[in-house]
Design an enzyme around this catalytic site. Structure first.
Site: not given
Length: 976
Positions: A168, A200-201, A226
């Protein structure tokens, strides 16, 4: 003749034959399962056979090793190093290409201010405004035919503070680099955009920023790569519609892997994660979300590292994305069918797609036609006098045995909840196995006990017909769900397949009866509803062996007279299991209910007795020469069992670790396990009562082992740890205590682990553990102070965050009571990239904030002191999230405008204290670097020693992740 006899013996409906066929069926399913899960590991490209692919893989693996060398969340300096490395690699790959362009958001100082719903909680009504400074790297490859709608390939390069980000989303990033390298050598027909995005997190912000770039107007399709797990195979997690699913089907010929069950589960929020695909989809793009999905207990932890993944996993994602992007880039696309898709792969060899709307139409046809055909055949067989009459006891024993199995299963599940509710986290096979064996064992016991006292001549056929009725009801319900969800329940397709095959089996039996020869002699009731006093030992043994399939001589699937003659070898007992009856030849009714004992054949009436026995004997012989059962078995058992088992495995494989995320998820997983085990059992239930004693003994043994493992084994191990969330909170408004928060599942897991930490064990530190919502437990204690900054003096944590009010006209006499209030803040935060401001009024139910302004000073434009970005919201703003790139820029400059109470409710109230229009502002700032050091008074010290202590001293059955966007949160509050 001998060979023919052997062949007949093998095909007869006997306990041994059935048990052997079951063993073969489940052995094949097991081998297919293993093949499906291991095959991808053997398909790495070889240098001598595929030199280009081998080079792409080896280069990607090297890139992955470099970018995952350290933790690199957006809030860290390592994040910039990863950005710089990726930019260097992109420039190396594109070189002097005439059709390639590169855009760096960091260099152009791209930033956005926008209103955003919480992307991870769609039910939230919290109004959020986000300011984000982007460092996305975009690459444009102009296609040979630029008029074609473009394709975006996207992956994010940030990690969480507690993970190296190998899965990830390091694998997605290096797969993008490999795709870029491939398409530079093979120029695409349509334009391709590559988005190496950041952050993104904590809000899907890099994807959101993409639509602030002019290149976003060139793209219609998207491939998002992803990782919501930690290795394994990359699954087609979701796709836009049937057209895009068929594009995947046409392009990914090697090792396709996808299932619309994942898609339905994700949209139903059984998985509390989200990907950038959500942002692209909301902005009208169509495409494919390809992701790693398991195991979730390693996801976002230190084990999301290159040590816990493999080249095989990387190649699966890289090759899947390469096949898909190459096809889309070079072919015209048929995108007319925009209805949701049902799709699945068969052991990585074949990919199947059907429109969910089309599936619904087929379901409707099945639901309408199948009962009409079944009832028609039933009426024909009744008219031709080939339908056997059965009592209510015969008709109810199969559904009642199934119901009893479900009740016992429910009782067993209550034991799981009481004794070991998190057992699914360790191994979902054991509880599923326990549920499955318990259901079939309960059914076996009840049906055979019933048959012992009240023998049923055609139990198998009755059960198949009743299974058809049960599945018809289930299909009716699921079709209604499919329609009411606007065809988004795309994971229901296995039930349609199961129903179709079971219907064919039931129809074949009814067809055999309908086409049977007309007979004048009715054999009477085949299922005895009362117990006879006359019963020989040999006959009872035969009843236990199963009288369920007494087929009529006219059955199209029974043997020839030759077969019947050869039955002598079977030594079937000819003694009746019930009372002898004289049968009325015209009406098939008993003319005598006389009972007999062992002496009756020697007395008057023995002729009648012998006639009954002869009729009974002939019927019983036919049971063993019935070959139709094989066709019925092959229709009902192998394919439905494989599909249903695979579907349940897909669900449990994705969800079993979610039991750690709360009690709701625990009950969801338990419910899926119970329902799934029943579905897996249904195909064999019409036959299982017939298995031999070895099979049923093994079933009982497997249940005992599975139940013991389920109830007694500890749910967490080194390889399947309990994931715990960490944060260290310092509230400056209440002192400088560094309170450690550890959040995890209830069950006496956290406190014993914390009590063994040296800083707690050898001090008087108090641990306060309290239950919070959804079955979670929060433990708090005062931990070691963090060392966030390098300093030559005493570390003063209060200097980390300072708030300066530059302007506030709330109490100004020049402001009209009807005029909005304006304030200006300067938030001074050292070596920081992320803060959050939360607004609240004690006198107004909703946030009165209507406008936010962010003043941005750009390095590239020193002549402009400030560039302002403003956003307004008529419904109010609850929260402002701030994300900046420059660690050396220590201030956030914010403007806030809010309505006085008079404007929001229209009530004029006396405000002697001048507090009714006060605005409370809570400030939280985040630091995410822990695997590094600060220099304090010339000595190197760890930044977050409290987290280091947990990592070093907690048992290996625990893993740790961040609770919020930083590991250390410094809070303050002011009133405007």
């Amino acid at each position: 003749m001998k060979l023919k006899s052997v062949f007949r013996s093998v095909l007869k409906y006997r306990k041994t034959n059935l048990s052997l066929l079951l063993l073969i069926t489940y052995s094949i399913i097991t081998l297919l399962y293993i093949f499906d899960h291991e095959r991808y590991k053997l398909n790495l490209p070889k240098e001598d056979e595929h030199p280009e692919f081998n080079d792409l893989l080896e280069t990607a693996w090297g890139d992955l090793q470099i970018i995952t060398a350290s933790f690199h969340p957006y809030t860290s300096k390592e994040n910039d190093k990863v950005h710089d490395y990726l930019l260097k690699r992109v420039l190396e790959i594109t070189g002097n290409s005439s059709f390639a362009s590169v855009s760096d958001d960091k260099e152009s100082e791209r930033s956005i201010l926008f209103q955003q719903q919480d992307p991870f909680n769609e039910s939230s009504r919290f109004s959020r405004v986000t300011y984000f400074e982007s460092s996305n790297i975009l690459v444009k490859l102009e296609g040979k035919n630029p008029e074609e709608e473009g394709l975006l390939l996207s992956a994010h390069f940030d990690s969480v503070p507690t993970g190296y980000g190998a899965t990830d989303d390091g694998m997605g990033v290096v797969s993008l680099l490999a795709n870029l390298k491939y398409h530079i050598k093979h120029r695409p027909n349509r334009t391709l955009i590559f988005n190496f995005n950041n952050n993104e997190e904590f809000g899907l912000l890099g994807a959101s920023t993409y639509f602030n770039h002019s290149w976003s107007n060139l793209t219609k399709y998207v491939i998002n790569l992803e990782g919501t797990g930690a290795g394994g195979k990359a699954v087609l997690f979701r796709t836009s519609d049937t057209s895009t699913a068929k594009i995947y089907q046409q392009s990914v010929k090697e090792n396709p892997f996808g299932n619309s069950i994942y898609q339905q589960g994700f949209y139903s929020r059984y998985v509390r994660s989200e990907t950038d695909y959500k942002i692209y989809e909301e902005n009208g793009m169509r495409g494919w979300d390809v992701a790693f999905y398991k195991p979730r207990n390693l996801y976002h932890t230190i084990k999301d590292s290159i040590q816990y993944t493999s080249k095989a996993s990387l190649w699966h994602m890289l090759h899947t994305s390469l096949q898909l992007s190459a096809y889309v880039a070079s072919n015209s696309l048929d995108t007319a069918d925009q209805t949701p898709a049902c799709y699945f792969d068969f052991i990585g060899l074949k990919f199947f797609v059907i429109s969910a709307k089309t599936l619904f139409y087929w379901n409707c046809i099945f639901l309408l036609v199948s009962p009409v055909v079944a009832i028609g055949l039933y009426l024909i067989s009744r008219d031709r006098m080939t339908w056997k009459s059965h009592s209510w006891l015969s008709w109810t024993r199969f559904p009642l045995s199934l119901a009893a199995g479900i009740i016992v299963q429910k009782l067993f599940s209550n034991d799981i909840i009481r004794s070991n509710p998190l057992t699914f986290s360790r191994n979902y096979f054991w509880p599923i196995s326990a549920f499955f064996t318990q259901v079939i064992f309960t059914s076996y016991v009840l049906i055979n006990c019933s048959n012992f006292f009240f023998p049923c001549a055609d139990m198998k056929s009755l059960s198949i017909i009743e299974l058809f009725i049960i599945l018809w009801t289930i299909l009716l319900f699921t079709s209604k769900l499919l329609y009411s969800s606007d065809y988004r329940y795309t994971g229901l397709y296995p039930l349609s397949i199961f129903f179709l095959l079971s219907t064919i089996a039931a129809i074949l039996r009814l067809l055999a009866l309908a086409l049977g020869m007309r007979t004048r002699k009715r054999l009477g009731r085949e299922c005895r509803d009362h117990h006879s006093n006359y019963s020989s030992h040999s006959q009872i043994d035969m009843e236990r062996d199963g009288q369920e399939n007494l087929e009529q001589p006219q059955d199209q699937f029974t043997s020839s007279q030759d077969d019947q003659a050869s039955i002598q070898d079977d030594n079937v007992s000819t003694t009746s299991a019930g009372p002898s009856h004289n049968v009325d030849e015209d009406h098939g009714m008993d003319s005598s209910s006389q009972q007999h004992d062992e002496r009756v054949p020697l007395l008057k009436g023995s002729n009648s007795m012998e006639e009954g026995l002869s009729t009974r004997e002939n019927s019983l012989k036919l049971e063993y020469t019935d070959y139709a059962w094989i066709i019925q078995f092959l229709l009902i058992v192998p394919i439905p069992s494989f599909i249903l088992f695979n579907s349940v495995d897909v669900i449990m494989d994705a969800l079993n670790h979610t039991v750690q995320e709360g009690s709701k998820a625990t009950f969801d997983v338990l419910r899926f396990g119970m329902v799934g085990s029943i579905l897996i059992a249904l195909p064999i239930l019409p036959f299982f009562y017939k298995v031999n004693y070895i099979t049923i003994s093994l079933t009982a043994l497997l249940f005992l082992i599975s139940a013991s493992k389920t109830l007694l084994v500890h749910p967490f191990t080194n390889s399947n740890p309990l994931k715990v969330r960490f944060s260290q909170n310092i509230d400056l408004s209440q002192g400088n205590a560094a309170s450690v928060h550890v959040l995890g599942r209830e069950g006496n897991f956290l406190k014993p682990m914390l009590q063994d930490l040296p800083s707690i064990k050898y001090s008087s530190t108090h641990i306060n553990c309290t239950s919070v919502t959804n079955g979670m437990e929060l433990c708090m204690y005062d931990g070691m102070q963090p060392n966030l900054l390098s300093t030559n003096g005493n570390t003063n944590i209060s200097s980390m965050v300072k708030v300066h009010v530059l302007h506030n006209n709330r109490n100004s006499t020049e402001r009209s009571p009807y005029e909005p209030i304006v304030a200006e803040l300067l938030l001074e935060v050292k070596e920081n990239r992320a803060c959050t401001l939360t607004f609240e009024s004690r006198h107004q139910a909703k946030s009165p904030v209507r406008e936010i302004t962010v003043y941005q000073k750009k390095n590239s434009a020193p002549q402009k002191a400030n560039i302002t970005k403003t956003i307004k919201s008529a419904s109010g703003i609850n929260e402002l999230q701030l994300h900046k790139l420059d660690f050396d820029k220590e201030t956030y400059h914010i403007g806030v405008q809010w309505f006085p109470k008079l404007l929001t409710d229209g009530n004029v109230e006396d405000d002697k204290l001048g507090t009714k229009d006060e605005l409370s502002v809570s400030i939280s700032c985040y630091w995410g670097e822990y695997d590094s050091e600060s220099v304090v008074n010339g000595t190197a010290v760890r930044k977050i020693p409290a987290f280091d202590e947990l990592i070093n001293y907690a048992p290996l059955s625990f893993s740790f992740t961040n609770e919020q966007k930083g590991l250390v949160i410094v809070k303050d509050a002011i009133i405007l």
